[in-house]
Design an enzyme around this catalytic site. Structure first.
Site, short mmCIF file in Angstrom:
data_model
loop_
_atom_site.label_atom_id
_atom_site.label_comp_id
_atom_site.label_asym_id
_atom_site.label_seq_id
_atom_site.Cartn_x
_atom_site.Cartn_y
_atom_site.Cartn_z
N ASN A 35 -2.82 -0.50 0.87
CA ASN A 35 -2.34 -1.88 0.83
C ASN A 35 -1.15 -2.08 -0.12
O ASN A 35 -0.91 -3.19 -0.61
CB ASN A 35 -3.49 -2.83 0.49
CG ASN A 35 -4.13 -2.54 -0.87
OD1 ASN A 35 -3.74 -1.60 -1.55
ND2 ASN A 35 -5.09 -3.35 -1.26
N LYS A 60 1.57 1.72 -4.78
CA LYS A 60 0.70 2.80 -4.34
C LYS A 60 1.47 3.86 -3.53
O LYS A 60 2.58 3.60 -3.06
CB LYS A 60 -0.45 2.21 -3.52
CG LYS A 60 -1.35 1.30 -4.35
CD LYS A 60 -2.59 0.88 -3.57
CE LYS A 60 -3.50 0.02 -4.42
NZ LYS A 60 -4.75 -0.33 -3.71
P1 CMP Z 1 -6.99 -2.50 -5.18
O1 CMP Z 1 -6.53 -3.89 -5.42
O2 CMP Z 1 -6.21 -1.39 -5.77
O3 CMP Z 1 -8.52 -2.38 -5.66
C1 CMP Z 1 -9.43 -1.49 -5.10
C2 CMP Z 1 -8.89 -0.81 -3.88
O4 CMP Z 1 -9.88 -0.26 -3.04
C3 CMP Z 1 -8.19 -1.83 -3.01
O5 CMP Z 1 -7.02 -2.28 -3.60
C4 CMP Z 1 -8.04 -1.04 -1.73
O6 CMP Z 1 -6.98 -0.11 -1.80
C5 CMP Z 1 -9.38 -0.29 -1.71
N1 CMP Z 1 -10.35 -0.98 -0.88
C6 CMP Z 1 -10.95 -2.14 -1.11
N2 CMP Z 1 -11.83 -2.45 -0.13
C7 CMP Z 1 -11.75 -1.43 0.74
C8 CMP Z 1 -12.40 -1.15 1.95
N3 CMP Z 1 -13.30 -2.00 2.47
N4 CMP Z 1 -12.10 -0.01 2.59
C9 CMP Z 1 -11.20 0.85 2.06
N5 CMP Z 1 -10.54 0.64 0.89
C10 CMP Z 1 -10.81 -0.50 0.24
#
Ligand code: CMP
Length: 138
Positions: free
Chosen positions: A112, A9
């Site tokens: 993340n 990312k």
């Molecule tokens: P990813 O595995 O790419 O799938 C969905 C993404 O949404 C996740 O990683 C995070 O980057 C984002 N995400 C998931 N939950 C939250 C949250 N509670 N607040 C903000 N971002 C989130």
């Protein structure tokens, strides 16, 4: 053998962690089958994360994913989907196990560091999103 899709990312790419993350994946015996460096626009990021479009974090997630280059990568390994999720760790870096990619390089639940497909079915959909010719060329 199974395929999965990872996306390094924008926070991890801009911090210079792409090489370290790919190295860790190779050390974990994933084989790299396709890779690109690219940017998403809002339309594409929204389409990729359409399953989350009703969630409160959706606008911020789209803004983050379009904020800089990303590195989508197709990886192959036995049980690639579950193995990849084990190596990247929990969605929230604060809850991820020591040594996982999100623990090492994630800065928040949103930033993340890396995405991983959550099932073999979705891996195929996500791989075709970034690499439309992948399954016709193997
Ligand atoms: P990813 O595995 O790419 O799938 C969905 C993404 O949404 C996740 O990683 C995070 O980057 C984002 N995400 C998931 N939950 C939250 C949250 N509670 N607040 C903000 N971002 C989130």
């Amino acid at each position: 053998m199974q395929y999965t899709l990872g996306i390094i990312k924008p926070n991890a790419v801009s911090s210079g962690y792409t090489g370290k993350i790919l190295s860790k994946l190779e050390d974990s015996n994933f084989s790299m089958e396709a890779i690109r460096v690219m940017r998403l626009n809002s339309e594409n990021a929204g389409a990729f994360y359409a399953v989350h479009k009703e969630r409160p974090f959706f606008p911020s997630l789209v803004a983050f994913m379009t904020s800089g280059p990303i590195v989508p990568v197709v990886l192959q390994k036995k049980d690639a989907v579950s193995e990849f999720r084990r190596v990247i760790g929990a969605t929230d870096p604060n809850e991820a196990e020591d040594g996982t990619i999100r623990k090492l390089y994630g800065v928040s639940i949103e930033e993340n560091a890396i995405h991983g497909s959550d099932s073999s079915k979705n891996a195929r959909i996500e791989i075709e999103f970034f690499f439309p010719d992948f399954f016709t060329s193997i």
